[in-house]
Enzyme design. Structure first.
Site, short mmCIF file in Angstrom:
data_model
loop_
_atom_site.label_atom_id
_atom_site.label_comp_id
_atom_site.label_asym_id
_atom_site.label_seq_id
_atom_site.Cartn_x
_atom_site.Cartn_y
_atom_site.Cartn_z
N ASP A 59 15.73 -5.02 -2.82
CA ASP A 59 14.49 -4.81 -3.59
C ASP A 59 14.08 -6.06 -4.37
OD1 ASP A 59 14.84 -2.15 -2.74
OD2 ASP A 59 15.94 -1.64 -4.56
N GLU A 232 6.19 3.58 -1.36
CA GLU A 232 6.87 3.19 -2.60
C GLU A 232 6.77 1.69 -2.80
OE1 GLU A 232 10.80 4.67 -1.97
OE2 GLU A 232 11.19 3.39 -0.25
#
Length: 552
Positions: A59, A232
């Site tokens: 991420d 997301e």
């Protein structure tokens, strides 16, 4: 049953047990070596190696302050939290430590390994660094700030109104500030994986969102009729008059991808790019050699020289879809087509080596974060090296650095429990690796050794204990059930100190000790390492290799 009970069975099988109980164990060094075939040939002059940060660094988010680039990644339930790196050239990186370093910033009591900190976003604006992230199950979304990215960072600014995960903070050129994030859609989800992206306006002076500003900007994904899943990781950018919204879609597994949408006005709907996804590897031959898979969750950055680049997560798999190294940080150039960003044309493989950014600056004192390398810690410093992390949060440290060694307090906490064990680990960054440590022989009712840990339900503990004055070696395995001893040995050729070695190669893992004549002797070879893969163990983390001590 606690993991400590499985070791206790070793003691129970003996006729007599000493009442002596060591409270700590000294470790003298830890060595890690990566040996991946894909890294055997170093990049040519003017090229760089992917991943740029190997191992469990998922991420990624990136920002630029002048000539300097700063990158952060998720850390889940490891402390300290949110590793932060600095670079001058986007290719070579140096650790600045971590953003969240105090229990107040990072309360992780009783958190499962794959909970904790999800998907941070870092941005630099008007002399201040902002980091926004989610501490799931504990406090939700929050912001911390700093003038110096190496810290200290502020106490958390809580955002109780902002639900869900993966928040982004965007500073518009008119002075307004926005927070975008993933959350549930309006009403009941229409299908499994139906999520939405929401937008709030944030008041930086009041340090609060403007409650009436909440607005749905993406429902389900790029095309709700196709039932897209797990939209997301939103990031908003303003480029040439367009507001671009980049999101991950498809889930963080094999179907992972990156998609783009845009609008001229944040009060108007976002239009999805007809050529989406702008990054994925799901459409490639699953049987290809040395596959890079699960690509997505990207963040864009423009260099001072004008080029656009993307950092994103992907994985290096074996046996098609298995990986023990977790989701790693990769770098690719961004091209533009009809004012849409393209990270990689569909059908193309992510290259392991490619041309470097056209940046003249050089990152000084960069650390090895990719390629094959040897890393060693002799515990000679006054503080732990940045690579070391522990599980969850402790009010007081369980270790002491002194006289070129580290002393671990032998806590009565197993690796399978949701307390903080006496465990320090560093990330497995290679599919093929060797890790070793040297330690004193533990006394009665104490064990210590080396660990390969994916989670509280998936790990190996290669340890030693003393029973009736004799050293007993054991290998404890956790594989989605109660940890159990799968092998024991009582070698007669151990020296005054122990040296333990773990060697891994894709789905196999082997355990050795070094005898008093400095010969490596096998204890158990080719055990199942696939139980440490995300495919089998589940969750969002990679394997850590480290040291552990336990009171039994």
């Amino acid at each position: 049953m606690k993991a400590t009970q499985s070791i206790a069975l070793l003691f129970a099988s003996c006729l007599t047990i000493s009442n002596t109980n060591a409270t700590s164990v000294d470790f003298y060094q830890f060595t890690y070596e990566g040996k991946d075939a894909v890294f055997a040939q170093k990049p040519a002059q003017g090229q760089f190696q992917n991943p740029i940060i190997a191992g469990f660094y998922p991420d990624p988010s990136i920002t630029r302050a002048g000539d300097d680039y700063y990158l952060v990644t998720s850390s889940f339930s490891y402390s300290p939290g949110v590793p932060i790196f600095h670079s001058k050239d986007l290719v070579n990186w140096k650790s600045l430590g971590h953003v969240l370093v105090t229990p107040k910033q990072l309360p992780l009591y009783k958190q499962q390994t794959s909970r904790g900190i999800y998907a941070p976003t870092i941005r630099y604006h008007d002399g201040t660094f902002y980091l926004i992230t989610t501490l799931v199950d504990v406090r939700g979304n929050f912001i911390v700030t700093a003038k110096n990215p190496a810290g200290p960072w502020s106490d958390p600014i809580l955002l109780p109104e902002v639900g869900g995960i993966d928040p982004d903070i965007f500073f518009d050129d008119d002075g307004r500030v926005y927070i975008a994030h993933n959350d549930a859609p309006v009403g009941e989800p229409l299908y499994e994986g139906h999520r939405a992206i929401w937008l709030w306006e944030f008041d930086p002076k009041a340090k609060k969102v403007i409650k009436e500003s909440r607005r749905l900007i993406v429902n389900g994904g790029t095309d709700l009729a196709k039932k897209p899943v797990w939209i997301e990781a939103p990031h908003i950018y303003k480029i040439n008059g367009w507001y671009y919204l980049l999101c991950a879609e498809g889930g963080t597994g094999y179907e992972h991808s990156q998609v783009a949408l845009r609008t001229k006005d944040l009060t108007k709907p976002f239009e999805p790019y007809t050529g989406n996804p702008i990054l994925t590897q799901r459409d490639l031959d699953i049987n290809r050699p040395n596959p890079i898979t699960t690509a997505g969750h990207a963040d864009l950055i423009q260099t001072k020289e004008g080029e656009w680049w993307a950092v994103f997560l992907a994985t290096r798999a074996y046996d098609k879809t298995a990986y023990n190294t977790g989701r790693e940080t990769f770098l690719l150039p961004v091209s533009w087509k009809n004012e849409w960003p393209i990270i990689l044309e569909q059908g193309k493989e992510i290259p392991y080596q490619l041309n470097s950014p056209k940046i003249s600056a050089i990152t000084k004192n960069a650390e090895p974060t990719t390629g094959n390398f040897i890393w060693q810690d002799n515990f000679s410093g006054k503080a732990l090296q940045h690579q070391w992390v522990s599980l969850r949060t402790a009010d007081s440290p369980f270790y002491t650095l002194k006289n070129n060694r580290i002393q671990l307090q032998a806590l009565n906490v197993g690796l399978d429990e949701l307390e903080q064990p006496a465990f320090l680990g560093r990330r497995q960054q290679h599919t093929r690796f060797s890790a070793s440590t040297q330690l004193d022989i533990p006394a009665e009712k104490t064990s210590a050794g080396i660990v390969a840990l994916q989670s509280e339900t998936a790990h190996y503990y290669f340890g030693a204990t003393t029973i009736n004055g004799k050293t007993q070696l054991f290998i404890e395995q956790a594989n989605k059930g109660v940890p159990k001893i799968i092998h024991t040995a009582s070698p007669a050729d151990i020296g005054k100190r122990l040296t333990f070695v773990i060697e891994g190669n894709s789905g196999k893992i082997s355990f050795y000790y070094v005898n008093k004549d400095s010969n490596k002797k096998a204890v158990l070879e080719n055990a199942d390492a696939k139980i440490l893969s995300t495919e089998v163990a589940g969750g969002f983390v990679g394997t850590l290799l480290g040291i552990h001590a336990r009171a039994e």
